[in-house]
Design an enzyme around this catalytic site. Structure first.
Site, PDB file in Angstrom:
ATOM      1  N   ASP A 235      35.043  31.040  85.852  1.00  0.00           N
ATOM      2  CA  ASP A 235      34.732  32.413  85.452  1.00  0.00           C
ATOM      3  C   ASP A 235      35.419  33.333  86.469  1.00  0.00           C
ATOM      4  OD1 ASP A 235      33.818  34.714  84.305  1.00  0.00           O
ATOM      5  OD2 ASP A 235      31.732  34.069  84.159  1.00  0.00           O
TER       6      ASP A 235
HETATM    7  C1  BGC Z   1      32.465  37.016  82.347  1.00  0.00           C
HETATM    8  C2  BGC Z   1      33.228  36.099  81.404  1.00  0.00           C
HETATM    9  C3  BGC Z   1      34.521  36.755  81.012  1.00  0.00           C
HETATM   10  C4  BGC Z   1      35.315  37.057  82.270  1.00  0.00           C
HETATM   11  C5  BGC Z   1      36.646  37.701  82.003  1.00  0.00           C
HETATM   12  C6  BGC Z   1      33.312  37.486  83.505  1.00  0.00           C
HETATM   13  O1  BGC Z   1      32.665  38.505  84.200  1.00  0.00           O
HETATM   14  O2  BGC Z   1      31.324  36.346  82.829  1.00  0.00           O
HETATM   15  O3  BGC Z   1      32.466  35.817  80.277  1.00  0.00           O
HETATM   16  O4  BGC Z   1      35.229  35.928  80.144  1.00  0.00           O
HETATM   17  O5  BGC Z   1      34.565  37.952  83.070  1.00  0.00           O
HETATM   18  O6  BGC Z   1      36.499  38.984  81.532  1.00  0.00           O
END
Ligand code: BGC
Length: 758
Positions: A235
């Site tokens: 993530d």
């Molecule tokens: C989120 C993810 C997301 C990623 C990219 C993170 O803060 O938890 O679900 O895909 O950001 O935007």
């Protein structure tokens, strides 16, 4: 091992520095490229219900969630989850894949398949359900759809990422059985059926170890057990220690770290702190990913946005749940003499998606007010009063009074209520599950002047209805219904579409009843999953708690009759197959869709088990008077529980209850089947309790005959019950030596010849 992609050659041609740079991003959304070797850069971007590709992305490499290219905003997952329709979700996935492909996106960051542990999770709008089987089936459908367009799907957030509070630090303290039965199965189902291109390792820790550094999750479970072939992507910002992450099985750290991680990795390989073979494994995964997904723009002009908008409308209509409909107040007849007061800001300014990384720049947005006016025939008048503002929970006396007056002058009032955007978002959790007080007061005042009230809800996470629903004859839960949600709601209100959504999560009577109430969101450090496997309806059913609306519930404008449940068992143990069949008929006067749900319970089991668990379902469309025979098949896993001491699924022989119905609490037909399974081969030892010895077909007679000769009263069942929980070895001390160690050693030698006695 064959290497059709030439990964080994590329690995050999890359320098250590280049390899280290490939396992973390280049900028916010892209991977590193090496033209001389033909290694292209790919783009990974959100998200689950619509493409969010930063328009100013190219060249800047900056992290930005705003200014995205226009894309279709489909209903969010809490809506799609309520459709219970894998085919529909596969079509949504295809549309997402087509839009991603046209924009040159290689990997779409979705679906989110975390389980709704508590209604307070601020991000529940991005998740499907409180149930792992439903989540897994729907998540797999979305992945299949996206990947059918050649774009990779990245299933997130692995694992036990069930809250936003302290999401980058908190450790989910969750026992192995609970992980295996509740929090992992959706991922497992998707991996084993669809082979997603990527899995996103979550921010949080799991039992003390960061998900991005968790070898048990990323390597042992995901790759070795489930056979995952894709890449594990972190993530965004989830990697605390890139060396530990690579060693544990992570492939790609996102976003880029301006070379910081790469330098650490190079140093670690040189100093021997990181095995270069582990780095090579990570790089190979990135190379395979890069080679398997698109990396060039196909042209956004090729996307049929009008068709995708129509699909978004259909998806929203299939996802809305008709919670109640007294006196069949709905649907309205568009040709009747009827005056409808449409009340509430949401009718004109729909709240159709949630905040955070999934925020889509919708190609267009339809509101319910305009759509209702469009459908209403000449004899129907539609008036509108705003009633309140979404931004604040404060009475707006003028708006309020005008709305009550508008309602008083109409035959029926349709109130569009919902959660303000600030109540739920990625990044923080909710503190309550109530609608704003000003909206509830408006409902009360409207109901006082007009008894015919319909409430339409817009919310991502579930809201409490028990404090106000007596004022509404009908409640239509629309969720965050995407850009065409307004039109879908109008279709449903006027009967152009027949509600077929079913709750994918329980609507509790009050927050205090919810499973994780005492253990959510934990402390800075950790959150205890103390409710264990009793999540969602498993909890309410175990405690026989009343709820407002149970899991699986949802009404239709027609009725369905269930009959002729039959179940047959073939085979035994791991090979058992249970065929379940029944007949479903549309017993009403309109065409409609029913969601037939099959639950399994094991009333007498060696461990505590939920009263019933969803194991299969089917969404079936029937014309009035039409009937259809349905068939489901269950296997050993559907009947088993996970034994943490043996780290495996256990199928116990005996009776299982199969119930089929229209919700978890509207079970229409039940049948009991008997399943054979080989007795469980336990390895008995001096640490095994007397009870475990007595439960064992080999151990019991040997133990009884050994101990009967000791002058003890062991044959007495009362005595056996009293000592059932005593580990066998302790009997030496507890009997003052009358049962001696040598006797027990002989016992072990007879029952488990290859176990050392002590
Ligand atoms: C989120 C993810 C997301 C990623 C990219 C993170 O803060 O938890 O679900 O895909 O950001 O935007």
């Amino acid at each position: 091992m064959p290497d059709p992609t030439g990964t080994a050659d590329l690995l050999a041609a890359l320098s250590l520095e280049e390899k280290a740079a490939l396992v973390s991003g280049r900028g916010a959304w892209d991977t590193a490229a090496y033209e001389r070797l033909g290694i292209a850069s790919i783009t990974l971007t959100d998200g689950p219900h619509g493409l969010r590709l930063a328009a100013d992305e190219e060249g800047t490499g900056e992290f930005s969630l705003s200014n995205a290219v226009p894309a279709t905003c489909f209903p969010t997952a809490s809506a799609l989850g309520s459709s219970w329709d894998p085919d529909l979700i596969a079509r949504v996935g295809e549309a997402l894949g087509a839009e991603a492909r046209a924009s040159g996106v290689g990997v779409l960051l979705g679906p989110g398949v975390n389980i709704k542990r508590s209604p307070l999770c601020g991000r529940n709008f991005e998740y499907f359900s409180e149930d792992p089987v439903l989540t897994g089936r729907l998540g797999a459908a979305l992945v299949g759809g996206v990947q059918s367009k050649g774009v990779g799907a990245c299933v997130k957030h692995f694992a036990a990422n069930n809250q936003e509070t302290e999401r980058l630090r908190v450790s989910a303290q969750v026992d192995e059985r609970t992980l295996r039965e509740i929090y992992l199965p959706a991922f497992e189902h998707i991996v084993t059926t669809e082979q997603p291109a990527a899995i996103m390792a979550a921010y949080n820790r799991v039992n003390g170890v960061y998900a991005t550094q968790n070898r048990m999750l990323l390597t042992e479970v995901l790759r070795e057990e489930w056979g995952f072939q894709g890449a594990v992507v972190s993530d965004w910002g989830a990697v605390a220690d890139p060396i530990a992450a690579i060693s544990a099985g992570l492939n790609l750290e996102m976003p880029g770290t301006h070379g910081v991680s790469a330098r650490r990795i190079v140093e670690a390989v040189k100093s021997g702190a990181l095995d270069e073979a582990a780095l090579d494994r990570a790089v190979a995964g990135v190379l395979r990913l890069v080679q398997s997904v698109p990396h060039t723009r196909d042209g956004a002009d090729k996307v049929d946005f009008a068709r995708h908008h129509a699909l978004a409308r259909q998806a929203a209509a299939e996802s809305a749940v008709l919670l109640k409909n007294e006196n069949s107040i709905l649907p309205f007849d568009p040709e009747a003499q009827l005056s409808i007061a449409v009340i509430g800001d949401f009718a004109h300014e729909p709240r159709y998606q949630g905040a955070g990384s999934s925020l889509v720049n919708a190609t267009r947005v339809e509101n319910a007010l305009d759509a209702m006016t469009g459908i209403a025939g000449r004899s129907v008048t539609v008036t509108y009063a705003r009633g309140f503002t979404q931004a604040q929970d404060e009475r707006e006396p003028e708006l309020h009074a005008a709305a009550v007056a508008t309602a008083a002058a109409a035959d029926v009032a349709v109130l569009f209520l919902g959660l303000p955007a600030g109540d739920e978002s990625e990044g923080y959790d909710r503190t309550h599950i109530d609608l704003p007080q000003d909206q509830i007061r408006l409902l009360e005042d409207v109901a006082a002047v007009n008894p015919r009230v319909v409430v339409v809800l817009a919310n991502g996470g579930v809201v409490r209805t028990s404090t106000w629903e007596q004022h509404a004859s009908a409640i239509l839960e629309g969720w965050l219904a995407g850009q065409a949600g307004g039109a879908a709601i109008a279709d449903l209100l006027f009967g152009k579409a027949n509600p077929s959504g079913r709750l994918a999560e329980t609507v509790p009577l009050r927050l205090e009843d919810t499973p994780a109430y005492l253990n959510f969101p934990g402390t800075t450090d950790s959150v205890l999953y103390g409710e264990r496997i009793y999540v969602g309806y498993r909890h309410y059913d175990a405690k026989t708690l009343p709820v407002s609306y149970p899991f699986g519930h949802g009404l239709s404008y027609t009725t369905f009759a269930y009959s002729d449940l039959r179940a047959s068992v073939e085979g035994e143990g791991d090979d058992v197959r249970i065929r379940v069949s029944l007949t479903l008929a549309n017993s009403g006067t309109r065409a409609g869709k029913e969601v037939v749900q099959l639950y399994v319970g094991d009333p007498i089991a060696g461990v505590d088990r939920p009263a019933r668990e969803l194991k299969a379902f089917a969404k079936v469309e029937l014309a009035p008077g039409e009937s259809r025979d349905l068939e489901f098949e269950l296997g050993a896993r559907d009947l088993s529980y996970f034994d943490a001491s043996e780290h495996r699924w256990i199928l116990e022989a005996g009776e299982f209850e199969l119930s089929v119905g229209a919700s978890s609490r509207d079970l229409r037909l039940c049948e009991t089947v008997t399943v054979d399974a080989p007795p469980r081969a336990r390895r008995l030892s001096l640490d095994s309790t007397v009870g475990e010895w007595l439960a064992d077909p080999v151990g019991a007679p040997v133990l009884i005959s050994t101990l009967s000769g000791t002058g003890s009263s062991f044959q007495n069942p009362e005595i056996q019950r009293m000592v059932a929980q005593v580990p066998l070895g302790r009997l030496v001390t507890l009997t003052g030596g009358r049962i001696d160690a040598a006797k027990l050693d002989r016992l072990i030698a007879i029952t488990s010849p290859d176990t050392p006695s002590r």
